[in-house]
Design an enzyme around this catalytic site. Sequence first.
Site, short mmCIF file in Angstrom:
data_model
loop_
_atom_site.label_atom_id
_atom_site.label_comp_id
_atom_site.label_asym_id
_atom_site.label_seq_id
_atom_site.Cartn_x
_atom_site.Cartn_y
_atom_site.Cartn_z
N GLU A 114 -93.21 -50.76 -168.53
CA GLU A 114 -92.50 -49.51 -168.84
C GLU A 114 -93.37 -48.46 -169.51
O GLU A 114 -93.13 -47.25 -169.37
CB GLU A 114 -91.28 -49.80 -169.72
CG GLU A 114 -90.12 -50.46 -169.02
CD GLU A 114 -90.23 -51.98 -168.99
OE1 GLU A 114 -89.25 -52.63 -168.62
OE2 GLU A 114 -91.31 -52.52 -169.33
N GLU B 166 -86.95 -58.89 -168.10
CA GLU B 166 -85.96 -58.93 -169.18
C GLU B 166 -84.74 -59.74 -168.76
O GLU B 166 -84.16 -60.47 -169.58
CB GLU B 166 -85.57 -57.50 -169.56
CG GLU B 166 -86.69 -56.78 -170.31
CD GLU B 166 -86.35 -55.33 -170.64
OE1 GLU B 166 -86.48 -54.96 -171.82
OE2 GLU B 166 -85.96 -54.59 -169.72
#
Length: 690
Positions: free
Chosen positions: A125, A105
């Site tokens: 995640e 990210e």
Amino acid sequence: MSDFVSVARDGDVAVVTIDNPPVNAMSFHVREPLHQALAALRDDPTVAAIVIACAGRTFVAGADITEFGKPVQQPELRAVIALLETIAKPTVAAIHGTALGGGLELALGCHFRVADSNAKLGLPEVKLGLLPGGGGTARLPRLVGAEKALGMIVSGAPIGAAEALEAGLVDAVFDGDLLAQTVRFASEMVVKGGPFLPVRNRNDRLGKTDLAAFDRQATELAKKARGLEAPIACAQAVRNAISLSFDEALAAERELFLKLVAGDQSRAQRHLFFAEREAAKGSGKDAFWRKIAQVGVIGAGTMGGGIAMAFANGGFPVTLLETSRKALDRGLATIDKNYAVSVSRGSLSEEARQQRLDLFKGSTDYADLADCDLIVEAVFEEMAVKQEVFGKLDAVARAGAILATNTSYLDVNAIAAATSRPQDVVGLHFFSPANVMKLLEIVRAERTAPDVLATVVELARRIGKVPVVVGVCHGFVGNRMLAARGAESEALLLEGATPSQIDRVFTDFGWPMGPFQMGDLAGLDIGWRNRKARGLTAVIADALCEQGRFGQKTGSGFYRYENGSRTPVPDLEVEALIRAKAAEKGIAARAIDADEIIERTLYPLVNEGAKILEEKIAARASDIDVVWVNGYGFPVGKGGPMFWAGLEGGDKIVERLDHWHERTGKDVFKPGRLLRRMAETGSWESAVGR
């Protein structure tokens, strides 16, 4: 600027280096100086471009998950990425090792990403019961397209640099000096000139999305989620990237993230993340490791062949021993066939298949094991047979070789006593199929040397297994608890439940399959043989076996399997058999609900786990969870039986066990002392006095 973030100059290119070993996690002590550095470089007119790189063996491999569930310290990751996107001069992420989760990210906040050819990139995640919380679901689809992003985010699986380049996730892939080439790339972008468009403003790929195909893909992924919330939320977040503005999608992502992080499923999956790492430490962890270069496996049947494949897959040469050439050739042919199936599925290249096959050496002579550093016995589950094997090994194995038994139930101390070197003997309980299943129960015998234990724990990791060190008792942790879980299965049938009803309660709970379907898959004759050897009986299962109904392999067991199918079909003949056996015992059928099935199967499972913990067969309650999730299919979203017991409530479990103990008089329902203490204190740690 700090011990964790530094800035250097290469001409007019600023290189910001993150150094937060071991994996450069995006902890607060990294985010704060990184934010300061980026703000200063943004406003510095002498800086033409900015490169973000990492020291050590990897790029940022994720967020600091120890911060999850705690008050957020600013600047959080989203603020760092938002700052990156205000920088007009070109920003480039130099990725080596892995860029995972918050690391990817962060890279998505840059204008450009370049990678070492061996790098891996992903958003895992979902494996923690979460979705990317730093804008990954909104930015990744803008680079690789919504369908590719959906697959990456819902699976959590990383992709390699070449695939990332083809997908548009990275802009260049380099071999050699990554940093030097990244600086050169940044300089070329300066010369090329802007404006440089942040990822958040790139909508071309999203506009080409086939919404019908996307929704079909999302529906299929939802079916595979088996009650897990995170995969569904991930799919919704990627869908939001298509249907909402960037800022709306970002806000929706945050809302979904906060809901997940506060939920029981993510707590359970984060518990397992740390539990696996704690279990892998084992005991004797400070001892030196013995060198393992050559492995021997005795027995080329299903289990032995799978164990041999597990070591070959890890790059170890394997000598595979059998009693006859015929049995050996059959075992080697099965291994060859298994690898060929992997090639046909595309999970293994033909070159890799041949490389692995070249690691095998077949033999029928124990003398050929003389040079092995580790020898694993995988013969028939009978003490006399195993002791005979270990007696032969004692005569031929080199000094210092580790001698391991794959026994599922038997006393490892008694097996070790068949040798003159019990300090070198350890249990390595693989789970079938051994080349696939992740769990490895490492059984510490009374005299197992600390360096032996340390060596096999590390070796387990090297061959991709999840190791858990356990003590000696009948069935160790997993199979001992399995016996407690199944103790009431036949009683439930005789009292009125059906195999399909019980199995449905298990699958509704989150298990991949119920106990009767699992029995059919494994083969009912295996349990039958074990019962006969121990003088035990099982009314229904024995009757089925006497009829030749061994499960899937014979086309019938507790269920029918029609025309070679693996799909279980409820069988009226089995239900009639159950009712007849019940009538013989004078048991009248009654309605049995799902709660009773849970109370009479899973509550005894927890109770036996508590006894194992009290007896110090397992070092931690979390070790038991690791065993059951990785070896027996306990739902990951419930964190394992001991974690789930905390969610269910120890007091409730004790009360219902007391109820069933009073009603039936059966010891399997009698709550152990540690379980009662857990019910009083509210946690396993408090119950054991930690």
